[in-house]
Structures are given as structure tokens and as C-alpha cells.
Design a protein around this motif. Sequence first.
Motif, mmCIF file in Angstrom:
data_model
loop_
_atom_site.group_PDB
_atom_site.id
_atom_site.type_symbol
_atom_site.label_atom_id
_atom_site.label_comp_id
_atom_site.label_asym_id
_atom_site.label_seq_id
_atom_site.Cartn_x
_atom_site.Cartn_y
_atom_site.Cartn_z
ATOM 1 N N LYS A 60 0.837 -1.191 0.000
ATOM 2 C CA LYS A 60 0.000 0.000 0.000
ATOM 3 C C LYS A 60 0.876 1.246 0.000
ATOM 4 C CE LYS A 60 -3.951 2.079 2.393
ATOM 5 N NZ LYS A 60 -4.879 1.957 3.547
ATOM 6 N N GLY A 61 0.525 2.189 -0.868
ATOM 7 C CA GLY A 61 1.296 3.417 -0.950
ATOM 8 C C GLY A 61 0.869 4.221 -2.161
ATOM 9 N N GLU A 62 1.595 5.295 -2.421
ATOM 10 C CA GLU A 62 1.337 6.144 -3.579
ATOM 11 C C GLU A 62 2.513 6.018 -4.538
ATOM 12 O OE1 GLU A 62 0.359 10.824 -4.721
ATOM 13 O OE2 GLU A 62 0.732 10.241 -2.633
ATOM 14 N N TYR A 63 2.196 5.765 -5.807
ATOM 15 C CA TYR A 63 3.220 5.515 -6.818
ATOM 16 C C TYR A 63 2.986 6.408 -8.034
ATOM 17 C CZ TYR A 63 3.774 1.183 -4.100
ATOM 18 O OH TYR A 63 3.965 0.270 -3.092
ATOM 19 N N GLU A 64 4.082 6.962 -8.580
ATOM 20 C CA GLU A 64 3.964 7.793 -9.776
ATOM 21 C C GLU A 64 5.000 7.455 -10.835
ATOM 22 O OE1 GLU A 64 3.807 11.982 -9.083
ATOM 23 O OE2 GLU A 64 1.917 11.896 -7.971
ATOM 24 N N TYR B 111 10.213 -1.294 -13.587
ATOM 25 C CA TYR B 111 10.707 -0.746 -12.332
ATOM 26 C C TYR B 111 9.753 0.344 -11.853
ATOM 27 C CZ TYR B 111 14.987 -3.214 -13.524
ATOM 28 O OH TYR B 111 15.884 -4.191 -13.842
ATOM 29 N N VAL B 112 9.433 0.314 -10.564
ATOM 30 C CA VAL B 112 8.505 1.272 -9.969
ATOM 31 C C VAL B 112 9.144 1.865 -8.720
ATOM 32 C CG1 VAL B 112 6.250 1.566 -8.869
ATOM 33 C CG2 VAL B 112 6.480 0.048 -10.828
ATOM 34 N N ILE C 225 11.005 -4.298 -8.542
ATOM 35 C CA ILE C 225 11.308 -4.881 -9.845
ATOM 36 C C ILE C 225 10.189 -5.851 -10.200
ATOM 37 C CG2 ILE C 225 12.995 -6.162 -11.210
ATOM 38 C CD1 ILE C 225 15.058 -5.417 -8.992
ATOM 39 N N LEU C 226 9.665 -5.730 -11.412
ATOM 40 C CA LEU C 226 8.524 -6.533 -11.838
ATOM 41 C C LEU C 226 8.814 -7.209 -13.169
ATOM 42 C CD1 LEU C 226 6.161 -3.580 -11.185
ATOM 43 C CD2 LEU C 226 6.070 -5.635 -9.794
ATOM 44 N N LYS C 227 8.299 -8.402 -13.316
ATOM 45 C CA LYS C 227 8.407 -9.115 -14.586
ATOM 46 C C LYS C 227 7.059 -9.081 -15.284
ATOM 47 C CE LYS C 227 9.644 -13.548 -16.676
ATOM 48 N NZ LYS C 227 10.030 -14.971 -16.416
ATOM 49 N N LEU C 228 7.069 -8.673 -16.550
ATOM 50 C CA LEU C 228 5.849 -8.636 -17.350
ATOM 51 C C LEU C 228 5.847 -9.840 -18.289
ATOM 52 C CD1 LEU C 228 3.286 -7.161 -18.410
ATOM 53 C CD2 LEU C 228 4.790 -5.950 -19.996
ATOM 54 N N GLU C 229 4.921 -10.753 -18.055
ATOM 55 C CA GLU C 229 4.802 -11.937 -18.911
ATOM 56 C C GLU C 229 4.206 -11.547 -20.259
ATOM 57 O OE1 GLU C 229 5.980 -14.728 -18.050
ATOM 58 O OE2 GLU C 229 6.044 -14.831 -15.867
ATOM 59 N N SER C 230 4.422 -12.383 -21.270
ATOM 60 C CA SER C 230 3.926 -12.093 -22.612
ATOM 61 C C SER C 230 2.410 -11.977 -22.647
ATOM 62 C CB SER C 230 4.390 -13.167 -23.597
ATOM 63 O OG SER C 230 3.947 -14.457 -23.179
#
Length: 282
Positions: free
Chosen positions: A135-139, A151-152, A170-175
Motif C-alpha cells: 500500500k502506498g502512492e506511486y507515480e 521498475y517502480v 522490480i517486476l516481470k511482465l509476462e507475454s
Amino acid sequence: MKSLFTLYIALIACAACAQKKDPSFTSPSHYNLNEPQQMEFPPELEEVSGITFVNGDSNRLLAQQDEQGHVYYLKAGDKSTKYVKFAGKGDYEDIAVSNDRIVLLRSDGSFFSFPLQELYEAEIDAMVSEKILPKGEYESLAASITNNRLYVLCKQCSVDKKTSQTTGYILKLESGGQIIKEGSFSIDNEEISKYVKLKGKAFRPSALTRNEKTNEWYIVSSINKLLVIADHDWKVKEAHLLNPKLFNQPEGIAFDKDNNLYISNEAGDLGRATLLKFNYKH
């Protein structure tokens, strides 16, 4: 009399030069943040909150604004734009292209993604990924073509409340569009303070991008009026104060394939949103 007039003109020129080279507003190597090519966005993008390019092509600028679930596509400097609707109203803060998909970040840490090939449709159903981040604020959202990861950065998260850190993920985006959290990292605010005084304020990132040429991260903060540059391991290398006369509300940042730097400003009190281009200088 002539010599006095010449001296007067010289003094005016010197004063203008000093103002132009105000030491308060420094620049990173290869860029002059005080001399942008300034372009205005179409009225639909007065609340522009994120920008990116498709494969670094400056003729294929993507942008979104923080009120409508629209992805706008245009050429840098265009007076009009088109869009695809991917969702309803919401606080959408940044945009990236990865793995042939367009990814949008909502301020609560939720993600919306859809295939790049669907950009020219009138309306599509984006895949929604929620409750992936704390939980938080992301931009701030960026993609790296080097490892095909997202990356966020937190703008304001409870995990950072009692620390001098700014946490990122760090996030992985699947196809197929699925997004998986793989790890985390942090930026030390005290490292930023070695270059620029934060004046008691926490660092609040509003946009993020990767310089693929130098393997550096460029991070802009609207609240702090700062550009921070970190190496590939997120260690701060530079920090530069931004002139509020040019950067009234910087919310987006991107590089094109020629390594030119772009920073976008929401309209704010100026009544118009701007796209600032900083040419790469060898």
C-alpha cells in the motif's frame, strides 16, 4: 559617449549571461537543462502525467493523463492527438512499453496493460493487475529493454516512513500481460543530500526512465524540483535543481533513440502543458 554606450550594452549582456548560467541550476553531462526546445501539448493533455516512446521513436510518443483512462499517441510537438480508451476514470501516473505491451501505472500501485498492436483501436479491455505492490502512492514506472523488466518507485509508502530511503520494486511482465513482483531496491535520500539540499523534505519521485546508453536511471521529482541520476545499482551519482520557470510541474521523463532527453510538465498554473526536449550533446 560611444564608449559609455558600448559599456552599457556589455553590462546588460553580462547580466543576461549570468542569469542564463545561474549556478543554482546545473545540468548533467551532454545536456543543458536551461535551454530546452519547448513544445506545447494539445489541450487534452493538460494533466499529462507520463510519457514514453515506442522503440525510442520520437514520432511515436505515448502519453497519458491522470484523470482519464486513455493512452494518447502523437508525434512530439503535434497540436492534436488521438487516443485509445483502456479503462474508466482514475489517477493514472506513468506509462511504459515492454515485451510488446503498453503498461500503465495507477497511483495505488495497480497496473493496466494491453498489446501494443491494439493501440489504434477505439477502445480495448486492458488486463488489470492489482495488489501486487504494498500500500502506498506511486507515480514512477519505467521499462528496461536490457532485461525486459519493469521498475517502480514509491512516491510515498509506509515502508519508507521512518527511514531515509525511497523504495522501489522490480517486476516481470509476462507475454500474456501477467505482472509478477521479483524484488526490491532502494535509493538513499542522504546520498541525494550530498548534491542538493532536500530541506527536510523526503524525496518524492514523479517520473522515472532508463538511459540505455549509459545504464543510468534518470528520476524527476515535481515536489522537490529535482533531477536525480543513479547508476545501474541505484547509487546516486548526481542531483540537479530544476528551474521552476521551466519545470513548473514535471511529471514525465523519457529518452528517444538518439539519446535526447524529454521532460513533460502538467499545465498547473501556467494554463498549458509542455514537453521540453534537451538535445544530446557529444
